[in-house]
Design a protein around this motif. Structure first.
Motif, mmCIF file in Angstrom:
data_model
loop_
_atom_site.group_PDB
_atom_site.id
_atom_site.type_symbol
_atom_site.label_atom_id
_atom_site.label_comp_id
_atom_site.label_asym_id
_atom_site.label_seq_id
_atom_site.Cartn_x
_atom_site.Cartn_y
_atom_site.Cartn_z
ATOM 1 N N GLU A 6 0.895 -1.705 0.168
ATOM 2 C CA GLU A 6 0.093 0.142 -0.075
ATOM 3 C C GLU A 6 0.749 1.156 0.023
ATOM 4 O OE1 GLU A 6 -2.577 -2.839 2.839
ATOM 5 O OE2 GLU A 6 -0.005 -2.082 2.258
ATOM 6 N N GLY A 9 -1.264 6.573 1.389
ATOM 7 C CA GLY A 9 -1.350 7.310 2.921
ATOM 8 C C GLY A 9 -0.399 9.014 3.222
ATOM 9 N N LEU A 20 -5.396 6.195 -2.343
ATOM 10 C CA LEU A 20 -4.571 5.147 -1.464
ATOM 11 C C LEU A 20 -4.338 4.122 -3.423
ATOM 12 C CD1 LEU A 20 -5.951 4.231 1.825
ATOM 13 C CD2 LEU A 20 -3.930 5.798 1.266
ATOM 14 N N TRP A 36 -10.661 -3.328 0.568
ATOM 15 C CA TRP A 36 -9.668 -2.392 1.713
ATOM 16 C C TRP A 36 -10.408 -2.592 2.943
ATOM 17 C CZ3 TRP A 36 -5.008 0.785 0.534
ATOM 18 C CH2 TRP A 36 -5.131 1.098 -0.447
ATOM 19 N N THR A 121 -1.035 1.238 4.969
ATOM 20 C CA THR A 121 -0.860 2.991 5.319
ATOM 21 C C THR A 121 -1.483 3.596 5.761
ATOM 22 O OG1 THR A 121 0.179 4.209 3.889
ATOM 23 C CG2 THR A 121 -2.156 3.435 3.522
#
Length: 127
Positions: A6, A9, A20, A36, A121
């Motif tokens: 990931e 962020g 993201l 997610w 993240t």
């Protein structure tokens, strides 16, 4: 073996946006359904959004409906989560996860169903 990483962020002010990304490697993306999840400090992991293997089916938690959008680009081996109108309560570590449902075109926000997870993240929404 599929691996997920990931990114995207960061720190954003309330009302702001972030996108993201979940980059997949080690296998083709198109056999997997993705989701997610997020986990805030002191809280249980929460399903945020999921997308089926072709992208034809999506699902969202009530808390993010109308603000978040999940998408996938199988050619780029990447799944995205566009987050708009962010709120302080969206602050959490966000995780990407995948599962192979075979030929079924579905997705589910049930953590126990997901087989492969990224490292996460961090998203912080604060003024």
């Amino acid at each position: 073996q599929l691996q997920l990483v990931e990114s995207g962020g960061g720190l954003v002010q309330p009302g702001g946006s972030l996108r993201l990304s979940c980059a997949a490697s080690g296998s083709t993306l198109d056999v997997y359904s993705f989701a997610w999840f997020r986990q805030a400090p002191g809280r249980e992991r929460e399903g945020v959004s999921c997308i089926s293997r072709s992208g034809g089916s999506t699902n969202y938690a009530d808390s993010v409906k109308g603000r978040f959008t999940i998408s996938r680009d199988n050619a780029k081996n990447t799944v995205y989560l566009q987050m708009n109108s962010l709120k302080p309560e969206d602050t959490a570590v966000y995780y990407c996860a995948a599962v192979d449902y075979g030929t079924f075109e579905l997705c589910a926000l049930i953590a126990a169903y997901l087989e492969i997870w990224g490292q996460g993240t961090t998203v912080t929404v604060s003024s």
